[in-house]
Scaffold this motif. Structure first.
Motif: not given
Length: 307
Positions: A206-208, A233-239, A252-257, A298-304
């Motif tokens: 789950g990335l973390f 970190d979670v943001l670096n991985a989600a990016s 999903a949970e990582a995006v929630g973080v 913001t870019r990650v959240l927009s994509w997701w």
């Protein structure tokens, strides 16, 4: 606060990405801003520090003469190339640099030639990405990742010390390098398979979270900081998953973080910084709103949210 206006009021290295990815400007706008990286702000300042032999600070990974006894410096060739590439500098501005480094730069480890890479997964990942960006022949490094993948699917820079368990830091950096190689060349069946296996290593967690217990790996997985450098970190991985365009329910949970870290004014705070010599600062101290982190989050959240 108008967060988009706040983000636009920034260095060209950041602004062009805001224009393209958040503001939806046409290419004629963001391409013009991107072209300014070579002549203004961060990009121009860093280019001015390049040595005549193609290096920065006289060394491949460490500055010339570095003998330890201080925090990791961030001024040498690899770190400088990473920054320029990540900021979006057109590779043509560095025409001839690949050849200069082939002639003049050697790794501090065993005096190995620069574009051949060395034994550290993270160093090889950055060299792979920088090589395909500058047009160097780094095919051997791409193949190296295939043969050095660990049984659990990822990578660990401490494999040379006998480690057989992957590291999230090493695995994420390896994935970034392989993605850059695949984007530029199409990759090979073997490198594509290795990249997919590395993604699975992170997604299974789950990335973390630890695969064994489900508990968070460590507090630092939630501590966002720019520049990312080698840190996970979670943001670096989600990016990365956003760049790879691989939406997966396990994110999903990582995006929630990431979403939970957004401040009421729409910004994300700098939560950690790295000590060590730099040419100049490119982001704010810890505790202040970071334009770079706000762009990435913001870019990650927009994509997701668009999936």
């Amino acid at each position: 606060m108008d967060s988009l206006a706040w983000l636009r009021d920034s260095d060209p290295a950041l602004r062009w990405q805001v224009e393209r990815d958040l503001a939806g400007e046409p290419p004629s706008v963001w391409e013009a801003t991107r072209a300014r990286i070579a002549t203004e702000g961060f990009g121009a300042r860093l280019l001015a520090h390049q040595d005549p032999d193609g290096q920065w600070a006289g060394g491949a990974f460490f500055p010339a003469g570095f003998r330890g006894g201080e925090d990791q410096p961030w001024t040498a060739t690899t770190w400088s190339l990473n920054a320029l590439r990540e900021w979006g500098l057109d590779a043509s501005v560095l025409r001839g640099t690949a050849e200069l480094l082939a002639r003049n730069s050697r790794w501090e480890y065993d005096d190995l030639p620069y574009w051949g890479g060395e034994v550290d997964c993270c160093i090889n990942a950055w060299t792979l990405a920088n090589g395909v960006w500058l047009g160097a022949d780094v095919t051997g490094i791409a193949d190296w990742f295939v043969s050095h993948r660990l049984p659990d699917g990822g990578w660990n820079c401490e494999w040379v010390e006998g480690s057989t368990r992957s590291s999230v830091h090493s695995t994420l950096n390896a994935l970034k390098g392989l993605l850059a190689h695949e984007t530029a060349t199409g990759g090979t069946p073997e490198t594509r398979e290795a990249r997919r296996a590395g993604e699975e290593y992170l997604l299974e967690r789950g990335l973390f979270r630890r695969l064994s217990t489900g508990e968070p790996i460590a507090p630092w997985v939630r501590e966002f900081g720019y520049p990312f450098r080698w840190r996970y970190d979670v943001l670096n991985a989600a990016s990365y998953f956003r760049d790879a365009d691989r939406p997966d329910p396990r994110l999903a949970e990582a995006v929630g973080v990431i979403r939970a870290a957004r401040q009421p004014d729409g910004t994300w705070l700098q939560q950690r910084t790295d000590a060590g010599r730099v040419w100049f600062e490119v982001d704010v101290p810890a505790g202040q709103p970071s334009k770079w982190l706000t762009l990435h989050a913001t870019r990650v959240l927009s994509w997701w949210d668009s999936q």
